[in-house]
Design an enzyme around this catalytic site. Structure first.
Site, mmCIF file in Angstrom:
data_model
loop_
_atom_site.group_PDB
_atom_site.id
_atom_site.type_symbol
_atom_site.label_atom_id
_atom_site.label_comp_id
_atom_site.label_asym_id
_atom_site.label_seq_id
_atom_site.Cartn_x
_atom_site.Cartn_y
_atom_site.Cartn_z
ATOM 1 N N LYS A 67 124.618 22.189 17.348
ATOM 2 C CA LYS A 67 124.824 23.386 16.541
ATOM 3 C C LYS A 67 123.458 23.933 16.124
ATOM 4 O O LYS A 67 122.651 23.198 15.539
ATOM 5 C CB LYS A 67 125.640 23.061 15.284
ATOM 6 C CG LYS A 67 127.126 22.849 15.521
ATOM 7 C CD LYS A 67 127.874 24.156 15.749
ATOM 8 C CE LYS A 67 127.929 25.025 14.519
ATOM 9 N NZ LYS A 67 128.717 24.473 13.410
ATOM 10 N N HIS A 68 123.198 25.171 16.437
ATOM 11 C CA HIS A 68 121.962 25.841 16.028
ATOM 12 C C HIS A 68 120.712 25.049 16.425
ATOM 13 O O HIS A 68 119.815 24.801 15.632
ATOM 14 C CB HIS A 68 121.985 26.144 14.533
ATOM 15 C CG HIS A 68 123.042 27.142 14.169
ATOM 16 N ND1 HIS A 68 122.958 28.479 14.494
ATOM 17 C CD2 HIS A 68 124.229 26.990 13.537
ATOM 18 C CE1 HIS A 68 124.035 29.106 14.069
ATOM 19 N NE2 HIS A 68 124.835 28.234 13.492
ATOM 20 N N ASN A 234 111.459 18.528 10.019
ATOM 21 C CA ASN A 234 111.463 17.078 9.966
ATOM 22 C C ASN A 234 112.872 16.552 10.248
ATOM 23 O O ASN A 234 113.845 17.198 9.915
ATOM 24 C CB ASN A 234 111.039 16.596 8.583
ATOM 25 C CG ASN A 234 109.556 16.763 8.311
ATOM 26 O OD1 ASN A 234 108.726 16.620 9.198
ATOM 27 N ND2 ASN A 234 109.219 17.044 7.065
ATOM 28 N N HIS A 396 110.072 21.932 17.600
ATOM 29 C CA HIS A 396 110.259 23.259 17.008
ATOM 30 C C HIS A 396 110.442 24.289 18.123
ATOM 31 O O HIS A 396 109.916 24.123 19.201
ATOM 32 C CB HIS A 396 109.050 23.650 16.145
ATOM 33 C CG HIS A 396 108.876 22.794 14.943
ATOM 34 N ND1 HIS A 396 109.675 22.894 13.826
ATOM 35 C CD2 HIS A 396 107.997 21.784 14.691
ATOM 36 C CE1 HIS A 396 109.282 22.024 12.919
ATOM 37 N NE2 HIS A 396 108.275 21.329 13.422
#
Length: 396
Positions: A67-68, A234, A396
């Site tokens: 999810k996302h 994190n 990221h």
């Protein structure tokens, strides 16, 4: 085909949108059904990398629920107990016990069912009928896998009135070793993170008094580290019996990651409490509503108590008994043998204190904090075995 036009980007106002291959080669994916969007494909390609790597590292069929652009759950295909079958709502799935990939997805979805609502699924192996039957009944946006049986594809194509996203990926595709992305018109470039997390040397630097990692603990720590490799940082991941049971992603503070993931691990364990498994739900209550109700029943939220007069009648045939704080603590204390991975070092021993409360006995983290001594001391206080991998896994 080296380009796929998309309806829009992350948001409807972000147009035009497409995915394509810069070098003109063919896309490694084929859309067999539906029309996946920008975020769908971000989830698909990140989750595929995770399950592919889990498969390579463990030799077991693997699955992820995304999810996302972070996993809500990830797991390898180990058999399910009757208890897990029940709390994952798969005890009636025909052929489940004979399908490791179906067991893997049931575990991945079951890690955090509320977060997995509307997930994008990744499978390391061909999607079979049993797996498709699980997916058919859940709210999900799509799936990516290296292949589908004819039966599975027929089941999935009927989902969401024929619009369910089904993506096939070439399992032999290997990307360029250099990756790039743009932010505010500026191009970033770096070497792809190809580190192998099943490397035995990751378990050589063990600074704690307890230096024993069982084969199961090593497997679970590998599952945790690979999951973290594709989780927005994190991040911290709790794993038990080959499946993530709590993932804390995208927090600015490490202790908040540990607490968030620990709360999810506790909720996963509390779902197996006899009082929770015996909740007298009315016939016809949807699985999502059961998940929400169970979450409130387990929580300390007095303002949304499903047991109060006028509320419980919506869900239950009779008013259930309260699951007291003392009962919760007693039950959580019975959860042991949990493995914990962190995508970077723990700066303080408070992370270990919180992890211990959720049954953590094995830890893998990068090491290198100026307070490593305090972290080691806290591990020794509880007899926890910890390895310093020397590897940071920011994503990221």
């Amino acid at each position: 085909m080296n380009e796929l036009p998309l309806k829009y980007g992350c948001n409807p106002n972000q147009k035009p949108s497409r995915v394509f291959m810069h070098d003109g080669s063919a896309l490694p994916i084929e859309v067999l059904n539906g029309r996946p969007g920008y975020i769908n494909l971000l989830d698909a390609l990140n989750s595929w990398q995770l399950v592919r790597e889990l498969r390579q590292a463990t030799g077991l069929p693997s699955a992820a629920s995304f999810k996302h652009v972070s996993p809500a759950g990830a797991a390898v295909g180990l058999p399910l107990s009757d208890t897990l079958k029940k709390i994952y709502f798969v005890d009636d799935i025909e052929g489940l016990d004979q399908s490791p990939v179906a067991c893997a997805y049931a575990r991945a979805r079951g890690a955090d069912r509320m977060s997995s609502y509307g997930d994008f699924i990744a499978l390391s192996d061909t999607c079979d009928r049993a797996t498709a039957l699980i997916i058919k009944r859940e709210v999900s946006d799509g799936i990516i896998a290296p292949g589908y049986t004819d039966e599975a594809l027929e089941i999935l194509r009927e989902k969401r009135k024929g619009t369910y996203n089904v993506v096939k990926i070439d399992p032999d595709y290997r990307p360029d070793p250099i990756e790039r992305k743009q932010v505010f018109g500026v191009t970033f470039e770096q070497g792809r993170n190809e580190i192998r997390l099943d490397d035995p040397t990751l378990f050589e630097n063990i600074p704690t008094a307890n230096k024993t990692f069982t084969p199961e603990a090593r497997r679970d720590l590998i599952v945790a580290l690979i999951t973290l490799k594709y989780t927005q940082s994190n991040s911290v991941c709790y794993v038990k019996d080959g499946q993530a049971i709590g993932i804390g992603a995208g927090q600015q503070s490490r202790i908040h990651c540990t607490r968030l993931a620990g709360q999810k691990a506790d909720t996963w364990w509390l779902r197996q409490h006899p009082k929770v498994m015996g909740l007298p739900f009315k016939e016809g209550i949807r699985r999502a509503d059961r998940d929400n109700t169970i979450d409130v029943y387990i929580s300390e939220d007095e303002h949304d108590d499903v047991l109060r007069d006028g509320a419980w009648q919506q869900f239950f045939t009779r008013q259930p008994e309260v699951l007291t704080l003392a009962e919760k603590k007693e039950w959580i204390a019975q959860n042991t043998g949990v493995a914990l991975g962190s995508d970077a070092f723990f700066p303080f021993g408070d992370n270990i204190e919180r992890a211990h409360k959720s049954g953590v006995q094995f830890i893998a983290q990068a090491g290198g904090s100026v307070r490593d001594d305090h972290v080691i001391m806290t591990c020794d206080k509880y007899g926890i075995a910890m390895t310093f991998t020397g590897v940071r896994l920011f994503h990221h």
